[in-house]
Design an enzyme around this catalytic site. Structure first.
Site, short mmCIF file in Angstrom:
data_model
loop_
_atom_site.label_atom_id
_atom_site.label_comp_id
_atom_site.label_asym_id
_atom_site.label_seq_id
_atom_site.Cartn_x
_atom_site.Cartn_y
_atom_site.Cartn_z
N LYS A 22 -0.26 -44.33 127.19
CA LYS A 22 0.57 -44.72 128.34
C LYS A 22 1.63 -43.66 128.64
CE LYS A 22 4.06 -47.42 127.75
NZ LYS A 22 4.82 -48.57 127.27
N VAL A 65 -10.82 -41.82 114.20
CA VAL A 65 -11.72 -42.15 115.32
C VAL A 65 -10.97 -42.09 116.65
CG1 VAL A 65 -11.36 -44.59 114.71
CG2 VAL A 65 -13.25 -44.00 116.18
N PHE A 106 -5.14 -51.26 115.81
CA PHE A 106 -5.15 -49.82 116.13
C PHE A 106 -4.69 -48.96 114.95
CE2 PHE A 106 -0.84 -48.13 116.87
CZ PHE A 106 -0.07 -49.29 116.89
N LYS A 130 11.96 -39.36 124.65
CA LYS A 130 11.03 -40.36 124.13
C LYS A 130 9.59 -40.01 124.53
CE LYS A 130 9.27 -44.29 122.87
NZ LYS A 130 9.17 -44.83 121.55
N ASP A 146 12.41 -64.65 126.18
CA ASP A 146 11.11 -64.24 126.70
C ASP A 146 10.62 -65.33 127.64
OD1 ASP A 146 8.88 -62.06 125.22
OD2 ASP A 146 8.18 -63.45 126.77
N CYS A 159 1.64 -47.01 123.07
CA CYS A 159 2.54 -45.96 123.56
C CYS A 159 1.89 -44.65 123.93
CB CYS A 159 3.61 -45.68 122.52
SG CYS A 159 4.85 -46.97 122.47
N GLY A 193 8.81 -58.98 122.01
CA GLY A 193 7.53 -58.38 121.58
C GLY A 193 7.67 -57.52 120.35
N THR A 236 8.50 -37.10 125.31
CA THR A 236 8.15 -35.84 124.66
C THR A 236 7.74 -36.08 123.20
OG1 THR A 236 9.80 -34.77 126.05
CG2 THR A 236 8.95 -33.48 124.23
N GLU A 277 13.25 -46.61 121.58
CA GLU A 277 12.92 -47.04 120.22
C GLU A 277 11.84 -46.13 119.67
OE1 GLU A 277 14.51 -49.26 118.22
OE2 GLU A 277 13.21 -48.00 117.02
N PHE A 278 12.05 -45.61 118.48
CA PHE A 278 11.08 -44.70 117.88
C PHE A 278 10.28 -45.36 116.75
CE2 PHE A 278 14.24 -41.78 119.70
CZ PHE A 278 13.41 -40.97 120.46
C1 UDX Z 1 4.14 -44.43 118.07
C2 UDX Z 1 5.25 -43.48 117.59
O1 UDX Z 1 4.94 -43.01 116.27
C3 UDX Z 1 6.60 -44.19 117.60
O2 UDX Z 1 7.63 -43.29 117.26
C4 UDX Z 1 6.83 -44.76 118.99
O3 UDX Z 1 8.04 -45.50 119.00
C5 UDX Z 1 5.69 -45.66 119.43
O4 UDX Z 1 4.46 -44.95 119.35
P1 UDX Z 1 2.75 -46.42 116.95
O5 UDX Z 1 1.87 -46.29 118.16
O6 UDX Z 1 3.25 -47.76 116.57
O7 UDX Z 1 4.04 -45.47 117.11
O8 UDX Z 1 1.95 -45.85 115.66
P2 UDX Z 1 1.65 -44.39 115.09
O9 UDX Z 1 1.85 -44.44 113.64
O10 UDX Z 1 2.35 -43.34 115.83
O11 UDX Z 1 0.08 -44.25 115.33
C6 UDX Z 1 -0.49 -44.15 116.61
C7 UDX Z 1 -1.99 -43.94 116.51
O12 UDX Z 1 -2.29 -42.64 116.01
C8 UDX Z 1 -2.70 -44.92 115.55
O13 UDX Z 1 -3.91 -45.35 116.12
C9 UDX Z 1 -2.92 -44.10 114.32
O14 UDX Z 1 -4.02 -44.55 113.56
C10 UDX Z 1 -3.19 -42.73 114.93
N1 UDX Z 1 -2.91 -41.63 113.98
C11 UDX Z 1 -1.64 -41.40 113.55
C12 UDX Z 1 -3.94 -40.81 113.55
O15 UDX Z 1 -5.10 -41.01 113.93
N2 UDX Z 1 -3.66 -39.78 112.69
C13 UDX Z 1 -2.40 -39.52 112.24
O16 UDX Z 1 -2.23 -38.57 111.47
C14 UDX Z 1 -1.36 -40.37 112.69
P1 ADP Z 2 6.46 -54.07 123.36
O1 ADP Z 2 5.44 -53.49 122.43
O2 ADP Z 2 7.01 -53.06 124.33
O3 ADP Z 2 7.53 -54.85 122.68
P2 ADP Z 2 5.19 -56.59 124.12
O4 ADP Z 2 4.14 -56.84 125.17
O5 ADP Z 2 4.89 -56.87 122.71
O6 ADP Z 2 5.65 -55.07 124.34
O7 ADP Z 2 6.50 -57.42 124.49
C1 ADP Z 2 7.07 -57.50 125.74
C2 ADP Z 2 7.53 -58.95 125.99
O8 ADP Z 2 8.30 -58.98 127.19
C3 ADP Z 2 6.40 -59.97 126.17
O9 ADP Z 2 6.52 -61.00 125.19
C4 ADP Z 2 6.62 -60.52 127.61
O10 ADP Z 2 6.34 -61.90 127.72
C5 ADP Z 2 8.09 -60.24 127.82
N1 ADP Z 2 8.49 -60.16 129.23
C6 ADP Z 2 7.92 -59.45 130.22
N2 ADP Z 2 8.60 -59.62 131.39
C7 ADP Z 2 9.64 -60.46 131.13
C8 ADP Z 2 10.71 -61.01 131.91
N3 ADP Z 2 10.85 -60.71 133.20
N4 ADP Z 2 11.58 -61.83 131.29
C9 ADP Z 2 11.44 -62.13 129.97
N5 ADP Z 2 10.47 -61.64 129.19
C10 ADP Z 2 9.57 -60.81 129.75
#
Ligand code: UDX
Ligand code: ADP
Length: 464
Positions: A281, A272, A340, A222, A35, A278, A12, A224, A162-163
């Site tokens: 959740k 908005v 998003f 993570k 996968d 992430c 993913g 936090t 993963e960050f």
């Molecule tokens: C986040 C964390 O940044 C990353 O470290 C972690 O591994 C996964 O979650 P991500 O969700 O991919 O990453 O994107 P991010 O850039 O953090 O944005 C998240 C949401 O916040 C987006 O909808 C973005 O538009 C919004 N956002 C971000 C704002 O509205 N304002 C900002 O100043 C920053």
């Molecule tokens: P992320 O953003 O955490 O990478 P995704 O939904 O993009 O999440 O990716 C997670 C992937 O893991 C999906 O492609 C899904 O099909 C796969 N997956 C889930 N359960 C299993 C499993 N038991 N074996 C192999 N792949 C799996």
């Protein structure tokens, strides 16, 4: 111990880019990403590298370089597990939609399935690395399953959150602020496992950026980090509403506040509402953990970040209804953007979904343009809400391939994603083809300096 074969379960948004970069930087290590989703694996293997299933700037180039050399995508999970010395688990961990912890706790069924599969297949010792964001103490559950169902194989469990942020995944992976590795550092075997993973990263990450901790600290760090980041967005969004009432401008406030070196300028952009797989959740998960320990004040504190975010999405939609003379029934609203955030085709928890839902409940018609999100994904997002029948969603929502087509004869335009291409749109042209009076609702502050005279519109920009 030198790692020769890596297997990553889950192709993913996390597994795909992370493994592509590991393979690029460590040509002597074979990396196989597996996968259960055959369509997804087929797309990763598509001859035309532009068709890989995840859009991330710079990713297709890296895949093109490493694929077939030491980077492989496969559905043969058993054989990849069997061969690997190190197994990354990068499967999805969505919020539970049923039973105890519904709407709060992370659903670990995919992780558990992986653990059972690893236990069933493994014949040699394995280092198992948690890559997905997981609730604190998941490593313990993993170890329990592996140790009790395995065939005498030794497992070391590491947490390596993963960050990376989507849209900048490749840059984040190539030069991370830090790499965090949690392991059983009190034992010799645990230390060796941690070192083996450190050795993978030192191919391109400077040593001082690699942190090693115990497993629980790593898992909690993570959650936090994501909670702090989301909190900043909710904090500035709370101020945006106050700015709108008082005549202050949220961008000016953010700039002034961000110049304080203790606060810093990043992540202070009012919007908005945050989306993505992430933030919500992880915070819900944090709230759930706090409650389960009876820490109600801690739980309420973090829950407020989500409450504020939901409020921001709702009030953006409510403002559209109010401005359009208190009814959008039968009116056409054009959405610019569905992802998003910019530079990703991911739509999980995108604010656009909830704004659309609110407006559809008010009987609006919505026309959507997004440069990277596919039509089928947009309908899937709306169907998932279960607010309307699939038939009704298709009747009331249409998806177009051009922003000007979206705006044609619309009563209003709403900007939901900050795609760069929206910054250079010909707003005058859009305005001309709309029904009058036409309105623009900028949920991303694209149009700071444009005046009403410049583009014709009456427009609302969040936080001003
Ligand atoms: C986040 C964390 O940044 C990353 O470290 C972690 O591994 C996964 O979650 P991500 O969700 O991919 O990453 O994107 P991010 O850039 O953090 O944005 C998240 C949401 O916040 C987006 O909808 C973005 O538009 C919004 N956002 C971000 C704002 O509205 N304002 C900002 O100043 C920053
Ligand atoms: P992320 O953003 O955490 O990478 P995704 O939904 O993009 O999440 O990716 C997670 C992937 O893991 C999906 O492609 C899904 O099909 C796969 N997956 C889930 N359960 C299993 C499993 N038991 N074996 C192999 N792949 C799996």
């Amino acid at each position: 111990m030198k790692i020769k074969n890596i297997c990553c379960i889950g192709a993913g948004y996390v597994g795909g880019p992370t493994m592509a970069v590991i393979a690029q930087k460590c040509p002597e290590i074979n990396v196989t990403v597996v996968d259960i989703n055959e369509k997804r694996i087929a797309a990763w293997n598509d001859k035309d590298v532009e068709n890989i299933p995840i859009y991330e700037p710079g990713l297709s180039k890296i895949v093109a370089e490493a694929r077939g050399r030491n980077l492989f995508f496969s559905t043969d999970i058993d054989s990849a597990i069997d061969k690997a010395d190190m197994i990354f688990i990068s499967v999805n961990t969505p919020t539970k939609t049923y039973g105890i912890g519904k709407g709060m706790a992370a659903d670990l069924k995919y992780i558990e399935l992986c653990a059972r599969q690893i236990a069933r297949v493994s014949k040699s010792d394995k280092i198992v690395v948690e890559k997905s964001t997981l609730p604190v103490r998941t490593a313990e559950a993993l170890k329990n399953i592996l140790d009790n169902t395995g065939n005498g194989v030794n497992y070391q469990i590491l947490s390596n959150p993963e960050f990376l942020a989507e849209g900048t995944a490749v840059d984040d992976l190539l030069s991370p602020d830090r790499v965090l590795i949690g392991g059983d550092i009190d034992t010799k075997k645990g230390k060796e496992a941690v070192q083996a993973l450190v050795d993978v990263y030192t191919h391109w990450v400077p040593n001082e950026r690699i942190l090693t901790t115990n497993v629980w600290s790593s898992e909690l760090s993570k959650l936090t980090a994501n909670a702090f980041l989301a909190q900043r967005v909710s904090s500035i969004n709370a101020m945006s509403e106050l700015c709108e009432k008082t005549g202050a401008d949220v961008n000016e406030v953010a700039r002034a506040v961000g110049m304080d070196s203790r606060i810093g300028p990043k992540f202070l952009k009012s919007s908005v509402g945050f989306g993505g797989s992430c933030f919500q959740k992880d915070i819900l998960n944090l709230v759930y953990i706090a409650k389960s320990f009876g820490l109600y004040e801690v739980a309420d504190y973090w829950e407020q970040v989500i409450i504020m975010n939901d409020h921001q999405k709702r009030r953006f939609a409510a403002n559209i209804v109010k401005t359009l003379f208190n009814t959008v029934s039968g009116k056409k609203i054009a959405f610019l953007g569905w992802a998003f955030k910019k530079d990703t085709n991911d739509t999980r928890e995108s604010a656009s979904i909830y704004v659309a839902d609110y407006l559809l409940n008010e009987q609006a018609e919505i026309v959507i343009y997004d440069p990277k999100v596919k039509e089928e994904q947009i309908y899937a997002d709306l169907d998932y809400l279960n607010s309307r029948t699939e038939e009704e969603n298709r009747k009331r929502v249409s998806v177009v391939k051009d922003p000007y087509e979206a705006g044609k004869e619309a009563h209003a335009i709403a900007v939901l994603t900050e795609w760069d291409e929206f910054r250079t749109l010909d707003w005058k042209k859009l305005y001309e083809d709309m029904l009058k009076p036409a309105f623009l609702f900028d949920g991303r502050r694209l149009l700071d300096r444009k005046t009403k005279e410049d583009i014709g519109f009456d427009f609302y920009a969040i936080g001003s």
